[in-house]
Structures are given as C-alpha cells and as structure tokens.
Design an enzyme around this catalytic site. Sequence first.
Site, PDB file in Angstrom:
ATOM      1  N   ASN A 179      24.150 -32.713   4.281  1.00  0.00           N
ATOM      2  CA  ASN A 179      25.375 -33.436   3.961  1.00  0.00           C
ATOM      3  C   ASN A 179      25.099 -34.936   4.113  1.00  0.00           C
ATOM      4  O   ASN A 179      24.808 -35.409   5.215  1.00  0.00           O
ATOM      5  CB  ASN A 179      26.472 -32.971   4.922  1.00  0.00           C
ATOM      6  CG  ASN A 179      27.766 -33.729   4.729  1.00  0.00           C
ATOM      7  OD1 ASN A 179      27.863 -34.659   3.921  1.00  0.00           O
ATOM      8  ND2 ASN A 179      28.781 -33.337   5.493  1.00  0.00           N
ATOM      9  N   ASP A 183      31.130 -34.542  -6.692  1.00  0.00           N
ATOM     10  CA  ASP A 183      32.091 -33.448  -6.834  1.00  0.00           C
ATOM     11  C   ASP A 183      33.508 -34.003  -6.674  1.00  0.00           C
ATOM     12  O   ASP A 183      33.781 -34.743  -5.726  1.00  0.00           O
ATOM     13  CB  ASP A 183      31.831 -32.374  -5.767  1.00  0.00           C
ATOM     14  CG  ASP A 183      30.522 -31.633  -6.028  1.00  0.00           C
ATOM     15  OD1 ASP A 183      30.057 -31.645  -7.184  1.00  0.00           O
ATOM     16  OD2 ASP A 183      29.970 -31.052  -5.076  1.00  0.00           O
ATOM     17  N   LYS A 224      42.008 -30.887  -5.514  1.00  0.00           N
ATOM     18  CA  LYS A 224      43.206 -30.662  -4.682  1.00  0.00           C
ATOM     19  C   LYS A 224      43.281 -31.675  -3.546  1.00  0.00           C
ATOM     20  O   LYS A 224      42.266 -31.951  -2.903  1.00  0.00           O
ATOM     21  CB  LYS A 224      43.172 -29.251  -4.089  1.00  0.00           C
ATOM     22  CG  LYS A 224      43.327 -28.163  -5.126  1.00  0.00           C
ATOM     23  CD  LYS A 224      43.360 -26.801  -4.474  1.00  0.00           C
ATOM     24  CE  LYS A 224      43.450 -25.754  -5.559  1.00  0.00           C
ATOM     25  NZ  LYS A 224      42.663 -24.561  -5.273  1.00  0.00           N
ATOM     26  N   ASP A 235      33.361 -38.986 -14.428  1.00  0.00           N
ATOM     27  CA  ASP A 235      34.193 -38.758 -15.609  1.00  0.00           C
ATOM     28  C   ASP A 235      35.604 -38.359 -15.196  1.00  0.00           C
ATOM     29  O   ASP A 235      36.415 -37.996 -16.052  1.00  0.00           O
ATOM     30  CB  ASP A 235      33.575 -37.662 -16.507  1.00  0.00           C
ATOM     31  CG  ASP A 235      33.233 -36.400 -15.739  1.00  0.00           C
ATOM     32  OD1 ASP A 235      32.574 -36.513 -14.675  1.00  0.00           O
ATOM     33  OD2 ASP A 235      33.624 -35.312 -16.172  1.00  0.00           O
ATOM     34  N   GLU A 266      20.713 -34.330  -1.096  1.00  0.00           N
ATOM     35  CA  GLU A 266      21.421 -33.262  -1.803  1.00  0.00           C
ATOM     36  C   GLU A 266      21.733 -32.140  -0.821  1.00  0.00           C
ATOM     37  O   GLU A 266      20.895 -31.792   0.008  1.00  0.00           O
ATOM     38  CB  GLU A 266      20.547 -32.765  -2.974  1.00  0.00           C
ATOM     39  CG  GLU A 266      20.989 -31.496  -3.639  1.00  0.00           C
ATOM     40  CD  GLU A 266      22.439 -31.527  -4.140  1.00  0.00           C
ATOM     41  OE1 GLU A 266      22.862 -32.473  -4.817  1.00  0.00           O
ATOM     42  OE2 GLU A 266      23.171 -30.563  -3.821  1.00  0.00           O
TER      43      GLU A 266
HETATM   44  C1  LIG Z   1      28.550 -32.836  -9.986  1.00  0.00           C
HETATM   45  S1  LIG Z   1      26.974 -32.888  -9.241  1.00  0.00           S
HETATM   46  C2  LIG Z   1      26.220 -34.346  -9.959  1.00  0.00           C
HETATM   47  C3  LIG Z   1      24.740 -34.313  -9.863  1.00  0.00           C
HETATM   48  C4  LIG Z   1      24.016 -35.558 -10.391  1.00  0.00           C
HETATM   49  N1  LIG Z   1      24.277 -36.710  -9.541  1.00  0.00           N
HETATM   50  C5  LIG Z   1      24.364 -35.850 -11.816  1.00  0.00           C
HETATM   51  O1  LIG Z   1      24.996 -36.897 -12.066  1.00  0.00           O
HETATM   52  O2  LIG Z   1      24.002 -35.046 -12.694  1.00  0.00           O
HETATM   53  C6  LIG Z   1      27.296 -33.463  -7.565  1.00  0.00           C
HETATM   54  C7  LIG Z   1      26.144 -33.179  -6.636  1.00  0.00           C
HETATM   55  O3  LIG Z   1      26.417 -33.712  -5.338  1.00  0.00           O
HETATM   56  C8  LIG Z   1      26.043 -32.750  -4.349  1.00  0.00           C
HETATM   57  N2  LIG Z   1      26.838 -33.041  -3.150  1.00  0.00           N
HETATM   58  C9  LIG Z   1      28.174 -32.874  -3.001  1.00  0.00           C
HETATM   59  N3  LIG Z   1      28.575 -33.260  -1.780  1.00  0.00           N
HETATM   60  C10 LIG Z   1      27.453 -33.696  -1.138  1.00  0.00           C
HETATM   61  C11 LIG Z   1      27.211 -34.216   0.170  1.00  0.00           C
HETATM   62  N4  LIG Z   1      28.210 -34.381   1.039  1.00  0.00           N
HETATM   63  N5  LIG Z   1      25.956 -34.552   0.493  1.00  0.00           N
HETATM   64  C12 LIG Z   1      24.931 -34.403  -0.394  1.00  0.00           C
HETATM   65  N6  LIG Z   1      25.101 -33.899  -1.643  1.00  0.00           N
HETATM   66  C13 LIG Z   1      26.348 -33.563  -2.020  1.00  0.00           C
HETATM   67  C14 LIG Z   1      26.363 -31.427  -5.018  1.00  0.00           C
HETATM   68  O4  LIG Z   1      25.702 -30.325  -4.422  1.00  0.00           O
HETATM   69  C15 LIG Z   1      25.895 -31.683  -6.447  1.00  0.00           C
HETATM   70  O5  LIG Z   1      24.528 -31.397  -6.626  1.00  0.00           O
END
Ligand SMILES: C[S@@+](CC[C@H](N)C(=O)[O-])C[C@H]1O[C@@H](n2cnc3c(N)ncnc32)[C@H](O)[C@@H]1O
Length: 209
Positions: free
Chosen positions: A87, A113, A117, A149, A60
């Site tokens: 990351n 995420d 865009k 989704d 995370e």
């Molecule tokens: C929309 S949330 C979904 C969280 C969880 N997987 C869920 O389904 O409830 C996406 C998560 O991915 C993390 N994230 C985004 N890009 C990432 C990356 N490159 N490396 C690690 N975590 C990442 C974000 O900080 C966030 O906590």
Amino acid sequence: MRQHVNPLSRNFDQIERIPSLIEMFDDSKLPLHLDIGSAAGEFLFDLALNNTKWNYLGIEIRERLVRTAKLKAREREIKNLYFLFGNANKIVHEFHSQFITKNLQSISFNFPDPWFKKRHHKRRVIQPELVNILSKSMRSGSQIFIKTDVKDLFNYMDCTISSNFNFKKIAKKDFNYSESFNPNKFQTNREKYVVGNELDIYERIYMKI
Ligand SMILES: C[S@@+](CC[C@H](N)C(=O)[O-])C[C@H]1O[C@@H](n2cnc3c(N)ncnc32)[C@H](O)[C@@H]1O
C-alpha cells in the site's frame, strides 16, 4: 476491467523491507521518478528503456503484478527500474525519508482507483495525510502529476492537493516535458484505453514550493 484491491485490508498492514536506493539502482544518484499504482509496470518499462538518465520506481498493491514486473526487469537487466509491493500510503508513511531524497524529482498518480461510493473515499490513494508527508519530504521544485478519466476523482484529488499550501498548480502550457521524467509522453495502459475510447482525461501538475 478494473480490479480493485482494498488498501485498508489487514493483508497490507505488513510492509516488505525497502531496499536502499543503492540496492535498487545501478546509479542511485540519477534523478528519481516515483509512479504510484504502477500495475504491471509497462509504462515504467517504456520510460526506463528510453530515458536511461533517470531512475524509475513503481509502487503497486497487487503482489503478483509486482513479482512479474520485478522478474522481467531482472531478466532484461534494466538497472534504472525497480518495483515495490504494498500500500503506497503505508510505504510512503514509513519510508519517506529513505527514498524521498533530493534525487526525487517527480511523482505520478495515473488513473488511480476511483472508489466511487462516498463511504469508500478513504480507500483512495491520495489522502490529506499522504499529501502532508509529501509536502514535508519533497524538495522544492519537485512535481506531482495526477491524471484520471473520472471527473469526481479529479476534483477530489485536486482539492486534496491544493488544500496543502506547499504545492502550486502549473499550467500545462508552461510545462517543459522535454526535461521531465516523460519527455516522449508515453501513455499508461489505462490512458491508451481512455484515448482509444475518446473519453475525457483530467490532469494537473503541481510543484512543491
Ligand atoms: C486503475 S489502475 C491504473 C494503473 C496504471 N497507473 C495505468 O494508468 O494504467 C490503478 C492501480 O493502482 C493500484 N493501487 C490502488 N491503490 C493502491 C495503493 N494504495 N498503493 C499502491 N497501489 C495501489 C491498483 O492495484 C491498480 O494497479
């Protein structure tokens, strides 16, 4: 509310030391599941507490969430659960040989995420380079699970993974969940919200050939 962190920001250039599997888990030989974008880790806590014959590793990018999750796992003495901050693209790139071992059975990308865009698509966690590294390091038979989704994001992820000929799609009806990392079909936090609001979920499973 979604809180987006830009993974390409220089803040994430440095990666913390990645412990060995022996340091992370009580029994490092158990099958390993990797959850990318594990947020506060609630999903992995459910899994780890109920499936003690599996190890679970979350990656995370939000440091505070990882710190709290690690503390909680330590306080509850959960020995088959670990979290890494950073990351995921960088961590997998630099340390794949360390934790993508023969023990790694599956990887999930749950509701990543979306970065709607077009100019931000390069911030999406699933990138051709990541899929390429995974295709070279995962053993055959291991699986990737994607769930979202956002239809456009699903199409993008499906296209990116399917472009790599080392993975084949598995029909959901042919998949035996009882032997997977999630036999109880626990839902992630985002999934609970999406289900509660009767929104569509797009998901797919791929197997390394
Ligand atoms: C929309 S949330 C979904 C969280 C969880 N997987 C869920 O389904 O409830 C996406 C998560 O991915 C993390 N994230 C985004 N890009 C990432 C990356 N490159 N490396 C690690 N975590 C990442 C974000 O900080 C966030 O906590």
